[in-house]
Design a protein around this motif. Structure first.
Motif, PDB file in Angstrom:
ATOM      1  N   ARG A 152       0.834  -1.235   0.072  1.00 36.37           N
ATOM      2  CA  ARG A 152      -0.164   0.016   0.076  1.00 36.37           C
ATOM      3  C   ARG A 152       0.756   1.334   0.195  1.00 36.37           C
ATOM      4  O   ARG A 152       2.009   1.352   0.634  1.00 36.37           O
ATOM      5  CB  ARG A 152      -1.111  -0.188   1.345  1.00 36.37           C
ATOM      6  CG  ARG A 152      -1.807  -1.368   1.194  1.00 36.37           C
ATOM      7  CD  ARG A 152      -3.039  -1.039   2.264  1.00 36.37           C
ATOM      8  NE  ARG A 152      -2.177  -1.345   3.637  1.00 36.37           N
ATOM      9  CZ  ARG A 152      -1.920  -2.406   4.234  1.00 36.37           C
ATOM     10  NH1 ARG A 152      -2.119  -3.459   3.768  1.00 36.37           N
ATOM     11  NH2 ARG A 152      -1.449  -2.472   5.734  1.00 36.37           N
ATOM     12  N   TYR A 153       0.494   2.165  -0.846  1.00 38.32           N
ATOM     13  CA  TYR A 153       1.260   3.398  -1.007  1.00 38.32           C
ATOM     14  C   TYR A 153       1.512   4.022   0.355  1.00 38.32           C
ATOM     15  O   TYR A 153       2.720   4.583   0.463  1.00 38.32           O
ATOM     16  CB  TYR A 153       0.751   4.428  -2.080  1.00 38.32           C
ATOM     17  CG  TYR A 153       1.439   5.711  -2.036  1.00 38.32           C
ATOM     18  CD1 TYR A 153       2.547   5.823  -3.037  1.00 38.32           C
ATOM     19  CD2 TYR A 153       1.128   6.821  -1.422  1.00 38.32           C
ATOM     20  CE1 TYR A 153       3.294   6.882  -3.139  1.00 38.32           C
ATOM     21  CE2 TYR A 153       1.968   7.904  -1.378  1.00 38.32           C
ATOM     22  CZ  TYR A 153       3.059   8.037  -2.266  1.00 38.32           C
ATOM     23  OH  TYR A 153       3.596   9.089  -2.322  1.00 38.32           O
ATOM     24  N   GLY A 159       7.949   4.873   4.404  1.00 40.13           N
ATOM     25  CA  GLY A 159       9.435   4.125   4.495  1.00 40.13           C
ATOM     26  C   GLY A 159       9.328   2.493   5.032  1.00 40.13           C
ATOM     27  O   GLY A 159      10.543   2.309   5.417  1.00 40.13           O
ATOM     28  N   ARG A 160       8.418   2.198   5.477  1.00 48.78           N
ATOM     29  CA  ARG A 160       8.214   1.008   6.202  1.00 48.78           C
ATOM     30  C   ARG A 160       7.090  -0.027   5.875  1.00 48.78           C
ATOM     31  O   ARG A 160       5.987   0.430   6.101  1.00 48.78           O
ATOM     32  CB  ARG A 160       8.569   0.968   7.670  1.00 48.78           C
ATOM     33  CG  ARG A 160       8.659  -0.313   8.538  1.00 48.78           C
ATOM     34  CD  ARG A 160       8.851   0.079  10.048  1.00 48.78           C
ATOM     35  NE  ARG A 160       8.602  -1.024  10.834  1.00 48.78           N
ATOM     36  CZ  ARG A 160       9.603  -1.636  11.267  1.00 48.78           C
ATOM     37  NH1 ARG A 160      10.775  -1.041  10.985  1.00 48.78           N
ATOM     38  NH2 ARG A 160       9.578  -2.756  12.120  1.00 48.78           N
ATOM     39  N   GLY A 212      14.257   4.406  -3.650  1.00 51.75           N
ATOM     40  CA  GLY A 212      12.879   4.618  -3.579  1.00 51.75           C
ATOM     41  C   GLY A 212      11.857   3.738  -2.992  1.00 51.75           C
ATOM     42  O   GLY A 212      12.017   2.856  -2.474  1.00 51.75           O
ATOM     43  N   GLN A 213      10.941   3.639  -3.782  1.00 54.45           N
ATOM     44  CA  GLN A 213       9.730   2.650  -3.551  1.00 54.45           C
ATOM     45  C   GLN A 213      10.162   1.343  -3.494  1.00 54.45           C
ATOM     46  O   GLN A 213       9.925   0.509  -2.571  1.00 54.45           O
ATOM     47  CB  GLN A 213       8.453   3.180  -4.360  1.00 54.45           C
ATOM     48  CG  GLN A 213       7.935   4.381  -4.179  1.00 54.45           C
ATOM     49  CD  GLN A 213       6.742   4.705  -5.013  1.00 54.45           C
ATOM     50  OE1 GLN A 213       6.409   4.047  -6.167  1.00 54.45           O
ATOM     51  NE2 GLN A 213       6.358   5.867  -5.049  1.00 54.45           N
ATOM     52  N   ALA A 214      11.024   0.844  -4.631  1.00 53.11           N
ATOM     53  CA  ALA A 214      11.441  -0.436  -4.823  1.00 53.11           C
ATOM     54  C   ALA A 214      12.240  -0.884  -3.558  1.00 53.11           C
ATOM     55  O   ALA A 214      12.216  -2.078  -3.078  1.00 53.11           O
ATOM     56  CB  ALA A 214      12.194  -0.569  -6.284  1.00 53.11           C
ATOM     57  N   LEU A 215      13.031   0.011  -3.114  1.00 56.42           N
ATOM     58  CA  LEU A 215      14.205  -0.181  -2.055  1.00 56.42           C
ATOM     59  C   LEU A 215      13.248  -0.760  -0.724  1.00 56.42           C
ATOM     60  O   LEU A 215      13.467  -1.627   0.076  1.00 56.42           O
ATOM     61  CB  LEU A 215      14.867   1.003  -1.855  1.00 56.42           C
ATOM     62  CG  LEU A 215      15.986   0.502  -0.637  1.00 56.42           C
ATOM     63  CD1 LEU A 215      16.815  -0.517  -0.750  1.00 56.42           C
ATOM     64  CD2 LEU A 215      16.736   2.055  -0.332  1.00 56.42           C
ATOM     65  N   TRP A 245       2.016   5.925  -7.040  1.00 60.49           N
ATOM     66  CA  TRP A 245       2.919   5.111  -7.181  1.00 60.49           C
ATOM     67  C   TRP A 245       3.867   5.660  -8.168  1.00 60.49           C
ATOM     68  O   TRP A 245       3.211   6.083  -9.475  1.00 60.49           O
ATOM     69  CB  TRP A 245       2.542   3.690  -7.632  1.00 60.49           C
ATOM     70  CG  TRP A 245       1.882   2.848  -6.480  1.00 60.49           C
ATOM     71  CD1 TRP A 245       0.575   2.494  -6.429  1.00 60.49           C
ATOM     72  CD2 TRP A 245       2.648   2.356  -5.232  1.00 60.49           C
ATOM     73  NE1 TRP A 245       0.151   1.522  -5.333  1.00 60.49           N
ATOM     74  CE2 TRP A 245       1.766   1.436  -4.717  1.00 60.49           C
ATOM     75  CE3 TRP A 245       4.003   2.274  -5.013  1.00 60.49           C
ATOM     76  CZ2 TRP A 245       1.914   0.931  -3.687  1.00 60.49           C
ATOM     77  CZ3 TRP A 245       4.321   1.653  -3.679  1.00 60.49           C
ATOM     78  CH2 TRP A 245       3.404   0.925  -2.996  1.00 60.49           C
ATOM     79  N   ASN A 246       5.236   5.297  -8.221  1.00 62.91           N
ATOM     80  CA  ASN A 246       6.264   5.778  -9.392  1.00 62.91           C
ATOM     81  C   ASN A 246       6.253   4.495 -10.068  1.00 62.91           C
ATOM     82  O   ASN A 246       7.085   3.739  -9.680  1.00 62.91           O
ATOM     83  CB  ASN A 246       7.256   6.433  -8.725  1.00 62.91           C
ATOM     84  CG  ASN A 246       8.301   6.685  -9.709  1.00 62.91           C
ATOM     85  OD1 ASN A 246       8.369   6.139 -10.718  1.00 62.91           O
ATOM     86  ND2 ASN A 246       9.033   7.779  -9.451  1.00 62.91           N
TER      87      ASN A 246
END
Length: 272
Positions: A152-153, A159-160, A212-215, A245-246
């Motif tokens: 979920r965004y 960050g977690r 970013g989001q993938a990390l 989402w990116n």
């Protein structure tokens, strides 16, 4: 969602490797790669609605697995988003009720008069670790809840992610591991993963270069892992669509091979 000690929220970073890990990974596809089956496009991912405690309940007519579903009515708005944005598919509908901490989920749902048709439905009390009756499906093939396992965004932005994520695999065996409660295969091959199996990104997989989001997602896969919830394309992670989402960022996941994962010892397999 659910108490902190719930199995779906369990940190598996130090869990033992399952003795059949290599066979499971080989059957899922070690040369295949992760795929974010969600993003900014509303046609991908499983959306959900958040409703109030006073949301009006509407009738639910079950068309496939009514004997394994909690009877209606459910507080699911008639305008609730449907997976696929109107296209054919599993057509999940999820409604999280604020205040009561109850989650209502439908599979193969379609509006019907003043209510909904659905292949199956499930009610989860998010304050409890209790399992639904043995052998019952839910809105998902493994009998698991869907929403608590979605990427979920809001979590990623913070960050977690502190729970396992839902994943599909091409084939499963005739068995499941709790908290999964249902199987969707007649295949007795023990090298195939059972429903509810946890898959962990190996500790030695280097995250340098990811951002970013993938990390955030990859860090969660090392700590909480993936949980096998349905048959489908292997290594497809499910999330909720969100315009924030990116998609280019999420595409980094496509460089992570199945061989970077291992199965962890999750519990005994229930065979039908």
């Amino acid at each position: 969602m659910f108490p902190a000690g719930n199995a779906l929220n369990r940190d598996v970073s130090r869990a033992a490797v399952d003795p059949r890990s290599s066979a499971y990974i080989a059957s899922i596809g070690p040369s295949l790669h992760l795929h974010a089956d969600f993003g900014s496009n509303p046609h991908y991912g499983i959306p959900f609605a958040v409703v109030s405690r006073t949301q009006r309940k509407v009738p639910i007519h079950f068309t496939e697995f009514g004997e394994e579903s909690e009877p209606g009515p459910y507080p699911v708005p008639l305008q609730a988003p449907v997976e696929g944005a109107g296209e054919a598919g599993d057509r999940h509908v999820l409604a999280l009720q604020r205040g009561s901490c109850k989650l209502y989920e439908l599979y193969n749902a379609a509006r019907r008069g003043a209510g909904w048709d659905a292949g199956s439905g499930a009610l989860f009390n998010l304050r409890s670790n209790a399992l639904r009756p043995a052998g019952w499906t839910s809105a998902d093939a493994a009998g698991l809840p869907i929403l608590p396992l979605l990427a979920r965004y809001g979590e990623v932005r913070a960050g977690r992610i502190d729970h396992a994520l839902r994943v599909t695999v091409v084939r499963t065996q005739r068995g499941y591991i709790h908290p999964a409660n249902h199987l969707a295969s007649s295949n007795a091959d023990p090298s195939l993963p059972p429903m509810g199996l946890r898959l962990r990104l190996q500790a030695g997989f280097r995250l340098a270069g990811y951002h970013g989001q993938a990390l955030v997602i990859l860090r969660a896969l090392k700590r909480y892992g993936l949980i096998v919830a349905d048959n489908g394309s292997s290594w497809f992670i499910t999330g909720a669509p969100d315009p924030r989402w990116n998609d280019a960022d999420l595409d980094q996941l496509k460089s992570v091979p199945g061989s970077a994962f291992e199965a962890v010892a999750s519990g005994p397999i229930v065979h039908g």
